[in-house]
Structures are given as C-alpha cells and as structure tokens.
Design a protein around this motif. Sequence first.
Motif, PDB file in Angstrom:
ATOM      1  N   LEU A  55       0.832  -1.212   0.000  1.00 23.48           N
ATOM      2  CA  LEU A  55       0.000   0.000   0.000  1.00 23.48           C
ATOM      3  C   LEU A  55       0.862   1.255   0.000  1.00 23.48           C
ATOM      4  CD1 LEU A  55      -2.818  -1.033   2.516  1.00 23.48           C
ATOM      5  CD2 LEU A  55      -3.045  -0.676   0.048  1.00 23.48           C
ATOM      6  N   LEU A  56       1.963   1.224   0.760  1.00 21.00           N
ATOM      7  CA  LEU A  56       2.868   2.376   0.758  1.00 21.00           C
ATOM      8  C   LEU A  56       3.446   2.617  -0.635  1.00 21.00           C
ATOM      9  CD1 LEU A  56       4.861   2.040   4.122  1.00 21.00           C
ATOM     10  CD2 LEU A  56       3.237   3.833   3.488  1.00 21.00           C
ATOM     11  N   VAL A  57       3.815   1.544  -1.327  1.00 22.38           N
ATOM     12  CA  VAL A  57       4.354   1.688  -2.681  1.00 22.38           C
ATOM     13  C   VAL A  57       3.301   2.258  -3.617  1.00 22.38           C
ATOM     14  CG1 VAL A  57       5.259   0.420  -4.672  1.00 22.38           C
ATOM     15  CG2 VAL A  57       6.070  -0.129  -2.372  1.00 22.38           C
ATOM     16  N   LYS A  58       2.065   1.773  -3.514  1.00 23.57           N
ATOM     17  CA  LYS A  58       0.983   2.284  -4.355  1.00 23.57           C
ATOM     18  C   LYS A  58       0.731   3.766  -4.105  1.00 23.57           C
ATOM     19  CE  LYS A  58      -1.650  -1.977  -5.103  1.00 23.57           C
ATOM     20  NZ  LYS A  58      -1.727  -1.878  -6.567  1.00 23.57           N
ATOM     21  N   LEU A  59       0.959   4.195  -2.856  1.00 29.14           N
ATOM     22  CA  LEU A  59       0.746   5.596  -2.498  1.00 29.14           C
ATOM     23  C   LEU A  59       1.963   6.467  -2.817  1.00 29.14           C
ATOM     24  CD1 LEU A  59      -1.071   5.046   0.916  1.00 29.14           C
ATOM     25  CD2 LEU A  59      -2.094   5.978  -1.169  1.00 29.14           C
ATOM     26  N   GLY A  60       2.994   5.860  -3.392  1.00 28.83           N
ATOM     27  CA  GLY A  60       4.171   6.625  -3.788  1.00 28.83           C
ATOM     28  C   GLY A  60       5.178   6.842  -2.685  1.00 28.83           C
ATOM     29  N   ARG A  61       5.023   6.151  -1.552  1.00 30.24           N
ATOM     30  CA  ARG A  61       5.966   6.291  -0.437  1.00 30.24           C
ATOM     31  C   ARG A  61       7.041   5.205  -0.546  1.00 30.24           C
ATOM     32  NH1 ARG A  61       4.488   9.419   3.958  1.00 30.24           N
ATOM     33  NH2 ARG A  61       2.932  10.978   3.333  1.00 30.24           N
ATOM     34  N   ASN A  62       7.825   5.288  -1.609  1.00 29.19           N
ATOM     35  CA  ASN A  62       8.823   4.243  -1.864  1.00 29.19           C
ATOM     36  C   ASN A  62       9.921   4.213  -0.811  1.00 29.19           C
ATOM     37  OD1 ASN A  62       7.520   3.485  -4.280  1.00 29.19           O
ATOM     38  ND2 ASN A  62       8.595   5.072  -5.419  1.00 29.19           N
ATOM     39  N   TYR A  63      10.404   5.366  -0.401  1.00 31.31           N
ATOM     40  CA  TYR A  63      11.478   5.412   0.590  1.00 31.31           C
ATOM     41  C   TYR A  63      11.000   4.862   1.924  1.00 31.31           C
ATOM     42  CZ  TYR A  63      14.882   7.239   3.882  1.00 31.31           C
ATOM     43  OH  TYR A  63      15.815   7.352   4.881  1.00 31.31           O
ATOM     44  N   GLN A  64       9.798   5.262   2.324  1.00 26.78           N
ATOM     45  CA  GLN A  64       9.269   4.791   3.608  1.00 26.78           C
ATOM     46  C   GLN A  64       9.037   3.276   3.565  1.00 26.78           C
ATOM     47  OE1 GLN A  64       8.331   7.450   1.971  1.00 26.78           O
ATOM     48  NE2 GLN A  64       8.564   9.158   3.393  1.00 26.78           N
ATOM     49  N   ALA A  65       8.588   2.765   2.415  1.00 30.23           N
ATOM     50  CA  ALA A  65       8.387   1.323   2.286  1.00 30.23           C
ATOM     51  C   ALA A  65       9.711   0.576   2.375  1.00 30.23           C
ATOM     52  CB  ALA A  65       7.707   1.009   0.950  1.00 30.23           C
ATOM     53  N   ALA A  66      10.732   1.102   1.707  1.00 27.06           N
ATOM     54  CA  ALA A  66      12.049   0.464   1.745  1.00 27.06           C
ATOM     55  C   ALA A  66      12.626   0.482   3.158  1.00 27.06           C
ATOM     56  CB  ALA A  66      12.996   1.163   0.779  1.00 27.06           C
ATOM     57  N   GLU A  67      12.430   1.588   3.869  1.00 28.42           N
ATOM     58  CA  GLU A  67      12.966   1.711   5.223  1.00 28.42           C
ATOM     59  C   GLU A  67      12.290   0.725   6.173  1.00 28.42           C
ATOM     60  OE1 GLU A  67      12.185   5.418   7.351  1.00 28.42           O
ATOM     61  OE2 GLU A  67      14.349   5.578   7.693  1.00 28.42           O
ATOM     62  N   ALA A  68      10.968   0.615   6.077  1.00 28.65           N
ATOM     63  CA  ALA A  68      10.239  -0.318   6.944  1.00 28.65           C
ATOM     64  C   ALA A  68      10.578  -1.765   6.596  1.00 28.65           C
ATOM     65  CB  ALA A  68       8.734  -0.075   6.807  1.00 28.65           C
ATOM     66  N   TYR A  69      10.713  -2.044   5.302  1.00 30.19           N
ATOM     67  CA  TYR A  69      11.040  -3.404   4.871  1.00 30.19           C
ATOM     68  C   TYR A  69      12.407  -3.818   5.403  1.00 30.19           C
ATOM     69  CZ  TYR A  69      12.045  -7.360   1.818  1.00 30.19           C
ATOM     70  OH  TYR A  69      12.377  -8.604   1.334  1.00 30.19           O
ATOM     71  N   SER A  70      13.407  -2.970   5.246  1.00 28.02           N
ATOM     72  CA  SER A  70      14.759  -3.314   5.689  1.00 28.02           C
ATOM     73  C   SER A  70      14.843  -3.419   7.205  1.00 28.02           C
ATOM     74  CB  SER A  70      15.764  -2.283   5.171  1.00 28.02           C
ATOM     75  OG  SER A  70      15.455  -0.984   5.649  1.00 28.02           O
TER      76      SER A  70
END
Length: 292
Positions: A55-70
């Motif tokens: 959902l974060l990626v769909k909303l354009g929050r790529n950096y936040q998604a990458a940070e949470a994933y890592s």
Amino acid sequence: EKLGTRISNRLEETLRRKNEALRQSAKRERSDAHAAASTMISPCAVSDDTLHLQLLVKLGRNYQAAEAYSARRTLLLLETLHERPISGSGTVDLVIYAAQLSQSFFSVLASSVEGFLDLFLSEGAGGGNKDSNNGEETMSVGDSSSIHSTNNSKSLPAGAIAAVVLWCDGELSKFAAAFGGTRILANLALSPPPTTSSRRGQPRVVGQDDVGKERENAIQVAAQCLDQAFQHASSNLDAVGLPLTPRLAEYIRVRLKGCEAEVADLLDERWQGFTGEWRASSQQSNTMDMEY
C-alpha cells in the motif's frame, strides 16, 4: 491527497510499532536464561507486513516502504547471527559453525533482496511483462530474481537499487563483526607474523615451537572458515545480482590480526581475485622491514 497522506502516515506508524515490538521481543529472548528452548523470529511474523508495504508503494511512499522493509529484515538477519552451533555441546567445530552462520545469514539476505524487488515489481507497482495472448502481466523467475535484470532496472524507482545495496553493505559489516568476533575468528590464536628484525639474533625460548604450531593451526582453520563464508556469500548474493563477496573480504581482513597474507595463501583459488592484495601488502611490509 490529504486522505492519502493520512493513510500513509498510519501505515508507517503501524509498521514502526510492529518492528519495535519484534525487536524488543527478540532482545528479551536472547537475555532469557532459558533462551535455548526459544525459537527465533518466525518468518511468518516477518512477512506479515506485506500488505502494508504494498500500500505504501501504491501511495508513492517508496522510501518509507524500503525503510520499513529493511528494518524488519534486519531483525531476522540479527537472529541468524545468534544461532547456536549445531555441532552439539562442548567444543565447537568452528568450520561447521562458520558454514552454519554463513548459510543462514546469506540465504536470508538474498531472499530479503528478492522480496525487496518484489515490492516494486509486483503487478500493482507496475512491474511485469504483458502477455501477448491476453494482455495480462506476467513475470518469469529469472526476471524477478536478479537486481540487474533489464526489466527490473526499468521498473525500479530511482534510488531503490542504491537503497538496497547500501542496506546490504551495512548488514555485511554486521556479519563481519560477528564472524570476526566471538563467533569464529576471536576463538583462534591469530597473530601477526614475527618480523625479520625480531627473529634475528634472539635465543630460542621454551615453548616457542608450540606457540608457532598453534598459530599455524589457527591460520589453517581461519582459511577454512573464510572459504565457507565466501562460498555462501557468493552463491547466494551473486544469484540476485549483488556480487558483494569482495566487500565482505574487506570487512573481514581487518579481523585477521595481520596474518591475512598467510590466510590468503590457503584460500581456494576462486577468491584470489580479491585476496591477492592481502599478500602484496604483506610482501611490501616485509621488504620495508628487511631494509630497516
């Protein structure tokens, strides 16, 4: 737009709280006197953030998604570094333990990189190829498994590849610290080779031969352990397009206490490309010592 921002902030906060809860839980388990009976973080618990990340990626929050994933996968990698030796109680076979740690760590790291790519290469994130028959998007295993795939490089957002490489580099540093510390190398009697000037004209000391033999044995075991680490790093990371084994060698070299040239001589020929410098620097220092 305001609604999208509110949803994104709520997703980020949820992921942050879950990651912190898992971190604290893992810390309590490691400090528990009965921790030998406890299991590490479940892969199921690690993967329960998939929907939030998508959902974060769909909303354009790529950096936040990458940070949470890592952040979540870092916890799992940390658990692999705290695995107990499978060789049983008593004396630990360091070569077997090195293989165990390396296999666990680098297989998890490689699968984490693949999962990171899947975040941005899923159908909803714009990845995949159009099927010529019905127009549906499909993606082959080969396309999704390598970070250097042509399709992947076009689909990944700017900075995503750099982010995953930097994260992997940081995790390699943690592995090298554990591997070169009390897990493996710190248990060996590694020491710098005696200099030419120190050997010249000195009387023999009782027990000196035993110390020398212990040092030689430690170097042989260290070389076998490094072979295991390099082998598992190469087989797992090269498969996902991240040939970071030379970087791992740089991190571990400083943990060899000056005997890296002797260790390099015993390593498999496959690793000579990035360990040849170990011998070259040692030969240079020996030449300077002789001149002195």
